[in-house]
Design a protein around this motif. Structure first.
Motif, mmCIF file in Angstrom:
data_model
loop_
_atom_site.group_PDB
_atom_site.id
_atom_site.type_symbol
_atom_site.label_atom_id
_atom_site.label_comp_id
_atom_site.label_asym_id
_atom_site.label_seq_id
_atom_site.Cartn_x
_atom_site.Cartn_y
_atom_site.Cartn_z
ATOM 1 N N LEU A 80 0.896 -1.183 0.277
ATOM 2 C CA LEU A 80 -0.153 0.031 -0.264
ATOM 3 C C LEU A 80 0.642 1.404 0.259
ATOM 4 C CD1 LEU A 80 -2.913 -1.140 2.389
ATOM 5 C CD2 LEU A 80 -3.371 -1.059 -0.088
ATOM 6 N N PHE A 81 1.860 1.043 0.667
ATOM 7 C CA PHE A 81 2.681 2.040 1.182
ATOM 8 C C PHE A 81 3.426 2.730 -1.236
ATOM 9 C CE2 PHE A 81 6.448 4.977 1.496
ATOM 10 C CZ PHE A 81 6.705 5.869 2.228
ATOM 11 N N SER A 86 -0.240 6.029 2.281
ATOM 12 C CA SER A 86 0.037 6.031 3.146
ATOM 13 C C SER A 86 -0.680 5.689 3.957
ATOM 14 C CB SER A 86 0.783 7.192 2.899
ATOM 15 O OG SER A 86 1.857 7.797 1.869
ATOM 16 N N ASN A 87 -2.036 6.329 3.921
ATOM 17 C CA ASN A 87 -2.985 6.586 5.023
ATOM 18 C C ASN A 87 -3.469 4.855 5.180
ATOM 19 O OD1 ASN A 87 -2.716 8.954 6.436
ATOM 20 N ND2 ASN A 87 -4.168 9.293 4.712
ATOM 21 N N ASP A 88 -3.864 4.472 3.971
ATOM 22 C CA ASP A 88 -3.986 2.597 4.318
ATOM 23 C C ASP A 88 -2.719 1.668 4.857
ATOM 24 O OD1 ASP A 88 -6.303 3.274 3.061
ATOM 25 O OD2 ASP A 88 -6.367 2.944 1.312
ATOM 26 N N THR A 94 -0.893 -0.274 11.476
ATOM 27 C CA THR A 94 -1.374 -1.088 12.945
ATOM 28 C C THR A 94 -1.915 -2.602 13.186
ATOM 29 O OG1 THR A 94 -1.802 1.893 12.753
ATOM 30 C CG2 THR A 94 -2.886 -0.017 14.342
ATOM 31 N N ARG A 95 -2.740 -3.156 12.397
ATOM 32 C CA ARG A 95 -3.510 -4.473 12.365
ATOM 33 C C ARG A 95 -2.421 -5.282 12.881
ATOM 34 N NH1 ARG A 95 -8.685 -5.697 10.339
ATOM 35 N NH2 ARG A 95 -7.494 -7.527 11.289
ATOM 36 N N CYS A 96 -1.239 -5.229 11.762
ATOM 37 C CA CYS A 96 0.177 -6.005 11.926
ATOM 38 C C CYS A 96 0.353 -5.281 13.381
ATOM 39 C CB CYS A 96 1.124 -5.228 10.728
ATOM 40 S SG CYS A 96 3.095 -6.428 11.619
ATOM 41 N N LEU A 116 7.968 11.331 7.473
ATOM 42 C CA LEU A 116 8.980 11.593 6.628
ATOM 43 C C LEU A 116 7.246 11.646 5.554
ATOM 44 C CD1 LEU A 116 11.829 9.201 6.131
ATOM 45 C CD2 LEU A 116 11.598 11.774 6.630
ATOM 46 N N SER A 117 5.858 11.183 6.024
ATOM 47 C CA SER A 117 5.259 11.248 5.086
ATOM 48 C C SER A 117 4.314 12.304 5.107
ATOM 49 C CB SER A 117 4.851 10.402 4.097
ATOM 50 O OG SER A 117 5.393 9.393 3.554
#
Length: 197
Positions: A80-81, A86-88, A94-96, A116-117
């Motif tokens: 996703l990154f 970035s937000n996804d 976070t789920r990880c 950074l992002s």
């Protein structure tokens, strides 16, 4: 200035760390779903190696839907990154961490993305602090943590971490420590001069 680069094999900074080994933590008794999720994770990893981020993302997404694992969410976040989401990616890392709280690479990637992002140094520091507590001898984590503190003007804390990073093999940390010490000295001298009548 950061030590780890975003999304490269091994460890990084600037954002995501690379695909993880195929580990599974059973959260469901359905053996066929686990096997299919494992196959999808392997397919996603192969596509990731081929720089097919869309294909990898689709495979990782299906994998975590069938059988949520820390590695599945970690790799999903990395793709996703890489796709500019970035937000996804933050949600997936976070789920990880929800599944595996001591997943240092996920904490480092979150810290890097926040620093950074997303330009949120407070959240970056939160994850660098956790990563540093998981592995206190990780010079790259200490260095990156110091860079963010330094950018916030928290020079004394940054100097301590730069020095620790230098002791743990990060050569450029020594130079940054000297620069931060010089700025701290200049700040103190300026404060003394303004305090005098």
């Amino acid at each position: 200035m950061f030590k780890r680069a975003l999304f490269q094999a091994g460890r990084h900074i600037a954002a995501p760390r690379s695909a993880h080994a195929l580990r599974f933590f059973a959260t469901t008794p359905d053996a066929s779903a686990i096997a299919k999720a494992r196959d999808l994770l392997a397919q996603g990893s192969l596509r990731l190696e081929q720089q097919d981020f869309e294909g990898a993302n689709a495979a990782f997404e299906k994998s975590v839907q069938l059988h949520p694992t820390s590695d599945g969410f970690y790799n999903l976040a990395n793709t996703l990154f890489s796709l500019g989401k970035s937000n996804d990616a933050v949600k997936a890392w976070t789920r990880c961490i929800d599944i595996e709280p001591h997943q240092i690479d996920a904490h480092v990637n979150l810290a890097n993305v926040y620093a950074l992002s997303l330009r949120d140094p407070v959240k970056a520091i939160e994850h660098y602090k956790i990563a540093a507590s998981i592995n206190p001898a990780d010079g790259e984590v200490q260095y990156n943590y110091a860079v963010v503190l330094d950018s916030m003007g928290r020079l004394e804390e940054a100097i301590e971490l730069y020095d620790s990073a230098a002791k743990n093999g990060i050569d450029e940390a020594e130079k940054h420590s000297r620069n931060a010490k010089a700025r701290l000295l200049g700040k103190r001298l300026a404060e003394q001069n303004t305090a005098k009548p």
